[in-house]
Design an enzyme around this catalytic site. Sequence first.
Site, short mmCIF file in Angstrom:
data_model
loop_
_atom_site.label_atom_id
_atom_site.label_comp_id
_atom_site.label_asym_id
_atom_site.label_seq_id
_atom_site.Cartn_x
_atom_site.Cartn_y
_atom_site.Cartn_z
CD GLU A 183 -19.63 40.64 -54.33
OE1 GLU A 183 -18.77 39.92 -53.78
OE2 GLU A 183 -20.56 40.18 -55.01
CD GLU A 188 -22.86 31.50 -62.52
OE1 GLU A 188 -22.68 32.72 -62.45
OE2 GLU A 188 -23.19 30.93 -63.56
CB CYS A 213 -23.59 37.76 -57.28
SG CYS A 213 -24.95 36.92 -58.10
CE LYS A 241 -20.03 24.11 -47.69
NZ LYS A 241 -20.83 24.71 -46.63
P1 NAP Z 1 -18.38 32.11 -49.83
O1 NAP Z 1 -17.84 32.52 -48.54
O2 NAP Z 1 -17.45 31.96 -50.98
O3 NAP Z 1 -19.15 30.74 -49.56
C1 NAP Z 1 -19.85 30.07 -50.57
C2 NAP Z 1 -19.91 28.58 -50.24
O4 NAP Z 1 -18.57 28.06 -50.28
C3 NAP Z 1 -20.45 28.27 -48.85
O5 NAP Z 1 -21.18 27.06 -48.90
C4 NAP Z 1 -19.17 28.11 -48.05
O6 NAP Z 1 -19.34 27.31 -46.90
C5 NAP Z 1 -18.30 27.40 -49.06
N1 NAP Z 1 -16.87 27.50 -48.78
C6 NAP Z 1 -16.19 28.43 -48.09
N2 NAP Z 1 -14.87 28.12 -48.05
C7 NAP Z 1 -14.72 26.96 -48.73
C8 NAP Z 1 -13.61 26.11 -49.04
N3 NAP Z 1 -12.38 26.41 -48.65
N4 NAP Z 1 -13.84 24.99 -49.76
C9 NAP Z 1 -15.09 24.67 -50.17
N5 NAP Z 1 -16.18 25.41 -49.90
C10 NAP Z 1 -15.99 26.56 -49.21
O7 NAP Z 1 -19.53 33.08 -50.35
P2 NAP Z 1 -20.80 33.61 -49.56
O8 NAP Z 1 -20.33 34.67 -48.61
O9 NAP Z 1 -21.59 32.46 -49.03
O10 NAP Z 1 -21.67 34.24 -50.73
C11 NAP Z 1 -21.50 35.53 -51.16
C12 NAP Z 1 -20.67 35.57 -52.43
O11 NAP Z 1 -21.30 34.76 -53.41
C13 NAP Z 1 -20.58 36.96 -53.01
O12 NAP Z 1 -19.27 37.21 -53.46
C14 NAP Z 1 -21.54 36.88 -54.20
O13 NAP Z 1 -21.26 37.81 -55.21
C15 NAP Z 1 -21.37 35.48 -54.63
N6 NAP Z 1 -22.53 35.03 -55.41
C16 NAP Z 1 -22.38 34.85 -56.75
C17 NAP Z 1 -23.48 34.47 -57.50
C18 NAP Z 1 -23.36 34.28 -58.98
O14 NAP Z 1 -24.26 33.67 -59.55
N7 NAP Z 1 -22.32 34.74 -59.64
C19 NAP Z 1 -24.72 34.26 -56.89
C20 NAP Z 1 -24.82 34.45 -55.51
C21 NAP Z 1 -23.70 34.83 -54.79
P3 NAP Z 1 -19.58 27.95 -45.45
O15 NAP Z 1 -20.89 28.64 -45.54
O16 NAP Z 1 -19.60 26.76 -44.57
O17 NAP Z 1 -18.43 28.88 -45.20
#
Ligand code: NAP
Length: 484
Positions: free
Chosen positions: A385, A254, A288, A179
């Site tokens: 963050e 991650e 991140c 997804k």
């Molecule tokens: P996010 O809001 O957590 O969303 C990530 C993914 O999870 C999206 O596909 C989102 O779908 C989905 N999601 C949201 N709520 C969910 C739920 N209740 N159940 C299942 N899936 C759900 O994060 P983001 O804003 O896209 O990305 C930014 C974050 O990612 C930052 O905190 C960054 O640090 C972190 N990140 C970490 C790494 C690493 O390797 N450690 C790498 C890149 C990014 P929708 O888009 O449909 O909401």
Amino acid sequence: MSNFGGFLIEANLIGGQWAAADSGKSIAVTNPATGQVIGHVPDSGADETHRAIAAASAAFKSWSKSDLSFRVGLLHKLHDAILDQQETLAALLTAEQGKPLAEARGEIAIGAAYIRWFAEEIRRAKGEIVPAPTGDRRLLVTHHPVGVVGAITPWNFPSSMLARKLGPALAAGCTVVAKPATATPYSGLAWGKLIQDVGFPDGVVNILTGSARAIGGAIMASPDVRKVTFTGSTEVGKTLIRQSADTVKKLSMELGGNAPFIVFDDADLDAAVEGAMIAKYRNMGQTCVCTNRFYVQAGIHDAFVERLKAATAALVVGNGAEPGVQQGPLIDDAAVEKVEAMITDAVAKGGQIVQGGRRHGNGGTFFEPTVITGATSAMQFATDEIFGPLSAIFKFSTEEEAIAAANATEYGLAAYAYTRDLGRAFRLNDGLEYGLIGINSGLITTVEAPFGGLKESGMGKEGGSQGLEDYLSTKYVCLAGLKA
Ligand code: NAP
């Protein structure tokens, strides 16, 4: 409207078929640089997800037993196919995500490199013959594909984050239900087309867009999904960890970061500023591993600030698709508002804006790359963050003080330090509670090394030989009664 060489795909991939959402509903995807709609993707839910899991389960039966040489061959073809389409896929990535084209090209290239790395690494996923306590036994340790994998990815690296999951899963013999993030679904769906084009069997990879709660909920509840790999925020990661308990899934998480970047008095100033620009402003500060907090030692503080301020002011802000642009727009209004709120909070607590500080004249979600000095631990960006182009500079005196401040967070993903003292480099290695540490470099991600955080930044590793382990189940077999 461009269809990006057929890669702008507005359908789910389930069991080898492209299909709309059952409801017929779709979600508009916009280009953050222009605000224009670039297309629509299915607004899918639990029913489509159940069918995708069923397709992945059916495909697992033969894929998991397929010849290693067959899987490796397909992965190498996939690697070549991505690179053949690098320009088109980079343009699509920039259109949906906003990053400058040069960075998008780099993301496609590292995604391809992950696929090749795991095609190579699976050939070395050896088992063991363990010395047995008695002569009539032989003890074997063998590795097997873990099963159907659920993969949920974020919007900031919509292509390479999926590559880091597809590579090890497919190499190991797992099948996948993926997804992508709703803001940037096309780079994920493009992987589906490439996978079909090079001849992976139907159902090995399934990709769905739509409601995160419904799709995520169905993945997490299914006993047929044996592993979930998630990249995204710590908040959502914690929800998924809780949801995984009922079916005891294997997890890779991650999650978010709060990276410190420490500049010691003995640093090479040119190198430190160059590293700071990469570690802070890549993807407009939306990675991140982006620097969240600069800690600069008192003796070099003013010179570093002056140089960082000048380099920040020189950044070219604009539509990432245009040549020469170094900073695109932020992903959405909420991202801009978060940066603004952090600046307001910092100024109210005594911080000084020395560069930028406002929405950019381009309008939309463009923001001026910003530098704030006089940062303190009471300010919001000390703990949260930023995920935007804001450099917050803290001054420190001693090495002990810098290490303690760097560790004063629940996160533990990436940390950076600039020093020419080799002994100090090892003390930092011991002292910094981070999964990735860059000494004299602001860009350290590479397919050969394990990427993953400590503390609330997650669990498991992606990349390196460790990146395969999470996709394999280990079995121990005791062969007894062997004496003649
Ligand atoms: P996010 O809001 O957590 O969303 C990530 C993914 O999870 C999206 O596909 C989102 O779908 C989905 N999601 C949201 N709520 C969910 C739920 N209740 N159940 C299942 N899936 C759900 O994060 P983001 O804003 O896209 O990305 C930014 C974050 O990612 C930052 O905190 C960054 O640090 C972190 N990140 C970490 C790494 C690493 O390797 N450690 C790498 C890149 C990014 P929708 O888009 O449909 O909401």
